[in-house]
Scaffold this active site. Structure first.
Site, short mmCIF file in Angstrom:
data_model
loop_
_atom_site.label_atom_id
_atom_site.label_comp_id
_atom_site.label_asym_id
_atom_site.label_seq_id
_atom_site.Cartn_x
_atom_site.Cartn_y
_atom_site.Cartn_z
N TYR D 141 0.88 -1.18 0.00
CA TYR D 141 0.00 0.00 0.00
C TYR D 141 0.91 1.23 0.00
CZ TYR D 141 -3.83 2.97 2.00
OH TYR D 141 -4.78 3.94 2.25
N LYS D 169 -1.51 -1.36 -3.95
CA LYS D 169 -2.47 -0.27 -4.08
C LYS D 169 -1.68 1.03 -3.99
CE LYS D 169 -5.77 2.57 -1.84
NZ LYS D 169 -6.23 3.09 -0.55
#
Lengths: 309, 309, 309, 309
Positions: D141, D169
């Site tokens: 992330y 992400k």
């Protein structure tokens, strides 16, 4: 000399032209001529001189004028010439804009004053004074990594009311910011929104942007023009194919050596391999070491062979 | 015109002189004369023109030269004149340094080129080229908030080997950094370490620094000179008393209005209340609104009455 | 267990205690005991556990509780124990504060929540809720490099009205900021202003600060205590002599290996050479490579021989 | 409870679910149920709980577990549940991952440890340890604005070799960075690249991304699903139409009030107008003032009427 109609708004691929230099630290006029021909024959829709890629900050006024005059002369009205007039001193920007106008430029481009930290209000004030005082239309130039201030979307909207401010070039690489610009300028199709990072050319054009100021187009102008055309045609397969080449350039040429200035060093040095310019820079930059250059040459040859323009 | 011996190293309070401007946006020569006399009569040990406080970045070359010539003329050798030659373009720094030398300046001061992000290696290269090319000794000027690059302590140590580089002015406000400089330059007492923020003048002089480039000394030169003298004499009680006044100025004048440029706006406007200069600025700055100015005047009067110079 | 009177305000050298770890990644209780004795015999005026130097962010709640209980037990009321309760989650800070109170701690210390970017208003709100909910007095902890938000001087002033907020530890290294705190808290002598970077201990105490949270005091507690005493006595010659040793530690131990975490790696590894703790860390940190450790050992021996405590 | 096959790689619109809270500062379980039904009936392809939008950093462990258990129970295997396990403490991430696995989650998501500044090497080490120790596949992330470190493209490439690391992400909003990821992972179609800012969903999917983690999908799930589908279908006209709605939400809801936390405050408060959740937050956030809320309600109604889902 032919003057372009500034009513026709600009679109497409506008390379931020590198400034050819010689070994004495002066502008290499022959290099300028060769580079202009290389770009025009590659189909670009304009050139932007004296941007960050053009090492504007490292050149003195005489050199800037020489470059403006030479570029406008060699281009000879075939495509629009945009001239960077970014300066920490308002008077300097105005003087250069007037020179650009007399030389036949299409428009000027200015990033915020980049020494003092300033507020959006001071920024508005500055751009207003500049736009009031110059004889050419003005593009705003958002470059927060270098100027320490971002042009807020609302500041851009306010400034766009000025009849002399005709567009914005965004080099922030921030996709959300660019989409915000697109949203607020949706009803002002004459206000031109160009994107800086070439890695984002295709997607921003797909989403309604006007084109890009692609450094790599100095090397391979036709590649970026084709990518722009594919994006305009919504030809996703072709975009994906060409984007891969664009990324190959970006990842292999612009990061070479791991310098903060690798983009500029890589770009100009690669261009020297084609014999168009010399691998010379204005201070504070300096050439690659011989082994670094050799390694770059090998990379560049491989890439060039992948790109059949 | 009398020329100072550059062998005598500079120490004490060196105000970063504001640049008096008139309502036409030009250098106010009469203001320069008044300000120079105000400073010299206040006992300062030198003046530093064309620094950040002097709005160097907002002036064009002609204005810079006019200011240099006028200041050197009015000072007339009574104290050393340091001239800021910070420029993104090396040629510009060199040309201004030559002019400063011809005008009778004592030394020049240069911050790193502040547009492109550069590495320490490029920074060394740049400063080396500059020091090689100028006829005056050079002070390094560390100003990371404005230039985006900090001069590493090791870079400063390497550059100090150049016979033409004689000191460093640190405006980072980082006390650990300044102590690191002090540590590495302990055996080079001729290398002058000056501190930028006036809030840190006393403590750095107590710890072995050479003095400060105090903006507030434009307003109350004798106050800062006294503080410097108290620090040199290790008179802690007097330091504490004077420091409170220095902080009163800093907290009440330099934050007025909440602008990013409040320091400069507050300082010049306060100085206009004494009739020495006008409250005029070079773009992108502009004067306070009338009500802001009125409020500042009230504050200033109160402070002035506290300071019996 | 003896409880200290929190009315007596804390002053002097408060080492931010490193957290001794074993090779299984657990708190090394024997190490805690040895370290506590080492510090107290060195004359420190308190200990601060679970600060940045104590790797608070890398320990889980059980480990934090174990460390708090062990430290309080070993200290046994001889000096005040300050406990870091910094947490992004308010509930976590409150729970740990209650545990600290039950364990006999003197006060707690909390930096701002450090994940989300928050405003000064949200910061005030957060600190107010925390101070309302805990049974121990609270120190604010300014650490902008790690938390991304600086506690504005005016925020600190507003928060100081809360009867449960008794001081501020500033680790910004910004000398101007610290002097601004001193100025605004001049009339509140009970509000304790401690400085983080040990390089700034002497000067801030000279200028009226209350002492320092000196990482190096883990290694050589008596050195920092002597420096504090010299500063309290305004003995500048002794300060200069001791400051040089402090800087030698800072420049040779805390930058070793060029890691972002070199301070912590250097400090704990150096302390392991004295046999007090092991050179073990909580993730994401890991030990030096053997050759790095060996080189540090040579440096450390040299420094230790310079310091006759 | 049904367990999803983790071999089937995830794609599409995965809302970062807000965490419904009650007025006592606890998780509002009824709100979780309503929100889950709202999202699933809107056609989303998964949910991501305990992300930045889910206020993960402000919840304690018990609350996190309660939310995980409730979400997995209510989802009941209909769509994949991704669980944020970001923690400054590795042990904390591991423990939460194990709980997520037992609860039936599909995968976990972890941003870098966000207190200490760390290097890429330390980052690799940390993620390696985490991936080794957990029973669920892991998404990296990238969230540099909150964690102060960006996951370098080369770090991501190196980590993707770990069989337990299945995607990334990216919430940097940096279009050039995302295109670089796309370039390097071109030959690893199983490595899932999701984009954070919903303003960039369409363009990244057009360019070969896998979908987006769109905060606004909490409000109008079907709108974002349609935009994703239009992007998959290369239906540019439909994209342009829907993008305008997405931008209307972004510009009118997420900037309301001018707080640093306006995104979260605006999003949850807008969702409360539909009666799905309450406008309650975990500290340090707090509700809008009544007049702010009223103004938002007017804006929201207008937007809702534009969107016929």
């Amino acid at each position: 000399m032919q003057i372009l109609d500034q009513k026709i708004s600009i679109k497409g691929v506008i390379p931020p032209m590198v400034t050819p230099m010689d070994t004495n630290g002066e502008v290499d006029i022959q290099g300028v001529e060769k580079l202009v021909e290389h770009l025009i024959s590659g189909g670009v829709h304009g050139v932007f001189i004296l941007g960050t890629t053009g090492e504007f900050s490292s050149l003195d006024i005489a050199q800037k004028k020489e470059l403006i005059a030479a570029t406008c002369k060699f281009v000879d009205g075939r495509i629009p010439v945009l001239v960077g007039v970014t300066d920490v001193c308002l008077k300097g920007s105005i003087a250069l804009s007037k020179f650009a106008e007399r030389s036949g430029a299409y428009a000027v481009v200015a990033a915020p004053p980049y020494y003092m930290g300033i507020d959006q209000e001071e920024l508005c004030h500055f751009y207003g004074q500049l736009a009031d005082s110059i004889p050419l239309p003005l593009f705003l130039y958002n470059m927060p990594s270098h100027t320490k201030v971002s042009i807020d979307v609302q500041t851009a909207v306010a400034l766009s009311k000025h009849k002399n401010i005709i567009g914005l070039k965004d080099s922030s690489a921030n996709g959300s910011y660019f989409q915000s610009l697109r949203y607020y300028f949706n009803d002002q199709p004459d206000f031109v929104l160009m994107v800086g990072p070439e890695e984002m050319l295709a997607e921003t054009v797909l989403m309604g942007g006007y084109g890009g100021v692609c450094g790599g187009a100095n090397l391979f102008p036709r590649l970026y023009v084709k990518l722009y055309q594919a994006a305009m045609a919504h030809d996703i397969d072709e975009i994906i194919r060409l984007q891969k080449l664009v990324m190959t350039i970006s990842q292999n040429i612009y990061r070479h050596g791991g310098y903060k200035s690798s983009y500029l060093k890589g770009l100009k040095t690669a261009l020297s391999f084609s014999g168009i310019i010399q691998a010379q820079f204005a201070p504070p930059l300096f050439p690659f070491a011989p082994n670094e250059e050799e390694e770059l040459k090998a990379r560049f040859s491989k890439i060039a062979s992948m790109i059949i323009e």
